[in-house]
Design an enzyme around this catalytic site. Structure first.
Site, PDB file in Angstrom:
ATOM      1  N   VAL A 125       0.782  -1.069   0.061  1.00  0.00           N
ATOM      2  CA  VAL A 125       0.051   0.034   0.117  1.00  0.00           C
ATOM      3  C   VAL A 125       0.842   1.291  -0.060  1.00  0.00           C
ATOM      4  CG1 VAL A 125      -1.753   1.162   1.305  1.00  0.00           C
ATOM      5  CG2 VAL A 125      -1.680  -1.062   1.405  1.00  0.00           C
ATOM      6  N   HIS A 126       1.008   1.958  -0.834  1.00  0.00           N
ATOM      7  CA  HIS A 126       1.476   3.359  -0.922  1.00  0.00           C
ATOM      8  C   HIS A 126       0.896   4.613  -1.591  1.00  0.00           C
ATOM      9  CE1 HIS A 126       2.681   2.293  -4.935  1.00  0.00           C
ATOM     10  NE2 HIS A 126       3.052   3.811  -5.101  1.00  0.00           N
TER      11      HIS A 126
END
Ligand code: UD1
Length: 351
Positions: free
Chosen positions: A201-202
């Protein structure tokens, strides 16, 4: 021919690995400029070392900042680099980051031909910084190196067909090569073949709003299998700032992984949950099911037969993240694993 590649962020190093390799032994001069957008050892040096990329000829050391400050600092510094020494025949820019836009803009204003690798990708989500960077770079560039027919069609719809060449996807070159090299490696400690998930997740849309980030992390932590979570610096920083713990429930957080270790982890997994663009496609090419924590994808080919499922609502994740393998997809929508050679030949033909 004299080509300057400008890169700055992790996914660009993967693409550069394929291109730098294709330039080897051609007699062309290929120089690498690193903006410094990604500077942590695990985000930058580990990729250069692990993928055998030559050290950058120039490192601008720009680092983090707001979009304006970061992009502007790159723009100013790149102009000096491009004006010094021999004039390039091409400036080659990669993907959709702030480094991509800065390099394209810098070169076009100096009347140096610009080629955009991975041109024509669209999420049609105008809130994403990556979408701004893609659209603006495509319209600035002289040569649009599209990875797929769908990307070329997107460019044609924007009146850019005459500048477009479909070359295949250079990330496919690297992922297929790496897959063959890592199959016998051991898994990360504590994980069993086919009995865990990988998650990353970024994206700003998932990390920057605390309520959204908490919902995403809660949903991952509640999954029924262990979840290997290589933590991107943006996730690390936002989670810490908002007091969201990453080491709970199913989650097994770890630092950013080297490229080969990422490929090995995906190959050994039951499936992947991500908001990364590149990883969606790598997972598809490695034959594992992908669940994407977004409402759209720039790689629609991955959606075939349900290999990739869009899951914008984290509350739905538990229903889709662990699922049976779909039927195989015929053909090779991302090329034959030799796209980088086609890139070099296309640059030669149009220099
Ligand atoms: C950037 C790209 C994104 C790409 C991603 C891959 C833009 C707008 N976004 O997002 O398209 O998918 O790279 O990783 O260009 N940080 C560190 N160390 C680093 C790099 C970043 O600590 O080596 C931290 C900083 O706190 C920084 C934050 O991460 O503020 C975000 O970094 P930034 O380069 O702005 O964007 P990414 O989220 O990495």
């Amino acid at each position: 021919m004299n080509v300057v590649s400008v890169v700055g962020a992790r996914p660009q190093f993967v693409k550069l690995a394929a291109v730098a390799d294709a330039f080897r032994g051609t007699g062309h001069e290929h120089r690498i400029v690193h903006t410094g957008q990604h500077y942590d050892g695990a985000m930058s040096d580990a990729l250069f070392d692990g993928l055998g990329i030559p050290a950058p000829d120039v490192h601008l050391g720009i680092g983090s900042g707001g979009h304006g400050a970061q992009t502007g600092a790159m723009l100013a510094a790149l102009e000096d680099v491009l004006l010094a020494g021999e004039r390039p025949d091409w400036v080659l820019v990669y993907g959709d980051t702030n480094s991509t836009l800065a390099a394209a803009l810098s070169a076009v204003k100096l009347h140096i031909p610009v080629a955009h690798l991975e041109a024509g990708l669209r999420s049609f989500n105008r809130v994403m910084p990556e979408e701004h960077n893609r659209v603006l770079t495509d319209h600035a560039a002289d040569l649009l190196l599209a990875p797929t027919e769908i990307a070329a069609a997107n460019l044609a719809n924007e009146g850019l067909a005459a500048r477009t060449a479909v070359v295949g996807d250079v990330m496919a070159d690297i992922v297929l090569r790496t897959r063959d090299a890592v199959a016998d490696r051991p898994l990360e400690a504590g994980l069993r073949e086919g009995e865990y998930l990988v998650a990353t997740v970024h994206r700003a849309e998932n990390t920057d709003d605390p309520a959204r980030l908490a919902a995403v992390v809660d949903a991952l932590a509640a999954l029924p299998l262990p979840v290997l979570l290589p933590v991107h610096p943006r996730l690390r920083d936002r989670a810490a700032a908002h007091g969201i713990a990453l080491d709970r429930g199913a989650l097994r957080p770890t630092g950013p992984l080297p490229y080969a270790a990422t490929v090995r982890a995906v190959l050994g997994s039951r499936g992947v949950v991500t908001d990364s663009g590149g990883l969606q496609k790598e997972v598809f090419l490695l034959g594992r099911p992908c669940t994407t924590l977004r409402g759209e994808t720039e790689w629609p080919e991955t959606l075939a037969h349900g290999w990739n499922v869009l899951c914008p609502d984290p509350a739905e994740l538990g229903k889709v993240a662990v699922r049976a393998l779909p039927a195989p997809v015929p053909g090779h929508p991302y090329g034959d694993g030799h796209a980088a050679n086609t890139v070099v030949r296309t640059l030669e033909a149009r220099a």
